[in-house]
Design an enzyme around this catalytic site. Structure first.
Site, short mmCIF file in Angstrom:
data_model
loop_
_atom_site.label_atom_id
_atom_site.label_comp_id
_atom_site.label_asym_id
_atom_site.label_seq_id
_atom_site.Cartn_x
_atom_site.Cartn_y
_atom_site.Cartn_z
N ASN A 59 0.80 -1.23 0.00
CA ASN A 59 0.00 0.00 0.00
C ASN A 59 0.83 1.28 0.00
O ASN A 59 0.29 2.36 0.25
CB ASN A 59 -0.95 -0.01 1.19
CG ASN A 59 -1.80 -1.25 1.25
OD1 ASN A 59 -1.67 -2.06 2.18
ND2 ASN A 59 -2.65 -1.45 0.24
N ILE B 101 1.03 6.98 0.26
CA ILE B 101 0.33 5.98 1.07
C ILE B 101 -1.10 5.84 0.57
O ILE B 101 -1.81 6.84 0.37
CB ILE B 101 0.31 6.41 2.56
CG1 ILE B 101 1.74 6.60 3.07
CG2 ILE B 101 -0.42 5.38 3.41
CD1 ILE B 101 1.82 7.22 4.45
N CYS B 102 -1.52 4.60 0.37
CA CYS B 102 -2.90 4.33 -0.03
C CYS B 102 -3.63 3.66 1.14
O CYS B 102 -3.38 2.50 1.47
CB CYS B 102 -2.93 3.40 -1.25
SG CYS B 102 -4.61 2.97 -1.80
N VAL B 103 -4.50 4.42 1.77
CA VAL B 103 -5.31 3.89 2.86
C VAL B 103 -6.64 4.64 2.83
O VAL B 103 -6.69 5.84 2.56
CB VAL B 103 -4.59 4.07 4.22
CG1 VAL B 103 -4.37 5.53 4.55
CG2 VAL B 103 -5.36 3.38 5.34
N LEU C 153 -0.62 -0.27 -4.30
CA LEU C 153 0.08 0.71 -5.13
C LEU C 153 1.39 0.10 -5.63
O LEU C 153 1.85 0.45 -6.70
CB LEU C 153 0.36 1.99 -4.33
CG LEU C 153 -0.84 2.89 -3.99
CD1 LEU C 153 -0.39 4.10 -3.19
CD2 LEU C 153 -1.57 3.33 -5.24
#
Length: 268
Positions: free
Chosen positions: A86, A93-95, A128
């Site tokens: 992620n 950051i992918c959250v 990602l």
């Protein structure tokens, strides 16, 4: 000194309060720092959770707050290289907390805690870093080995944030305007003094010279005038002495004439 031109005053006030709280009572495994020039950039050092491939590592990240924060979520980036599904190669950051699940009521503490939990439980479905996501799903041991290699190379302990830096910065934020006012007033007073004193010093001899001749200070202030006044009285006695000498010579001449007449009478 923090400028915070990108954030409105009410947000700055709330942010300063939250940053101070994070500094005094930090979340487990997280240490927060600030950019002294701009509070819209928040730094954090995250310790790798025990039992994960990131254990014993220290990962530095940053949160970027936009001008309409908290109505829009901050953007998160890892500054330390990490092998994680992620987290993109550029550190993004992918959250969901920073995207569709964002709520203005969520604070920085919640965001940082979610990011650290991401190191414990990644989400390969929304990866990602596709290589890390695929490896995690297909061969966890291989994924963990890659992650440990990255951690050992890049996630070494960082220089610690200065203790009390956030408290000092937030305090400075509150007193900045009042200090600026005091400094401006002080500068104005100092400028007035620096102008007035030289003027008084320069004008003092002129002011003293313009006083009457009876002033006791005048001779000390104006030396040449004093010398002129002394020379004139010195010349007066010389003139009177000459007059006296002339008078005496006339008397002597008259006396001689009288003596001569007396002698002439005696002969007669």
């Amino acid at each position: 000194m923090a400028t915070n031109e990108n954030l409105p005053p009410n947000v700055i006030k709330q942010l300063a309060k939250e940053l101070k709280n994070l500094d005094e009572s930090p979340p487990e495994g997280i240490k927060v720092g600030v950019n002294d020039d701009d509070f819209s950039i928040i730094f954090a050092d995250i310790e790798g959770p025990a039992g994960t491939p990131y254990e014993n590592g220290v990962f530095r990240m940053k949160l970027l707050l936009s001008h309409d924060f908290p109505h829009s979520p901050p953007k998160g980036y890892f500054l330390t290289r990490i092998f994680h599904p992620n987290i993109a190669s550029n550190g993004e950051i992918c959250v969901n907390t920073l995207k569709k699940d964002w709520n203005p009521s969520l604070g920085l503490r919640h965001v940082l805690t979610v990011v650290r939990c991401l190191l414990i439980e990644p989400f390969p479905e929304s990866a990602l870093n596709e290589q890390a996501g695929k490896m995690l799903l297909e061969n966890y041991e291989e994924y963990a080995r890659h992650a440990r290699i990255y951690t050992g190379i890049h996630a070494k302990p960082k220089p610690k944030f200065k203790s009390g830096a956030i408290s000092e910065s937030t305090k400075a934020l509150n007193v900045d305007q009042s200090n600026a006012s005091v400094l401006n007033n002080s500068d104005q007073k100092n400028a007035a003094v620096s102008v007035t004193v030289p003027l008084q010093s320069a004008l003092a001899p002129c002011m003293m010279a313009s006083k009457g001749g009876n002033s006791q200070e005048q001779p000390a202030a104006v030396g040449p005038m004093h010398e002129t006044e002394v020379s004139e009285p010195a010349a007066a006695p010389t003139t009177s002495t000459l007059k006296k000498d002339v008078g005496l010579s006339k008397v002597q001449a008259v006396k001689k004439k009288m003596d001569a007449r007396k002698k002439s009478l005696k002969r007669l």
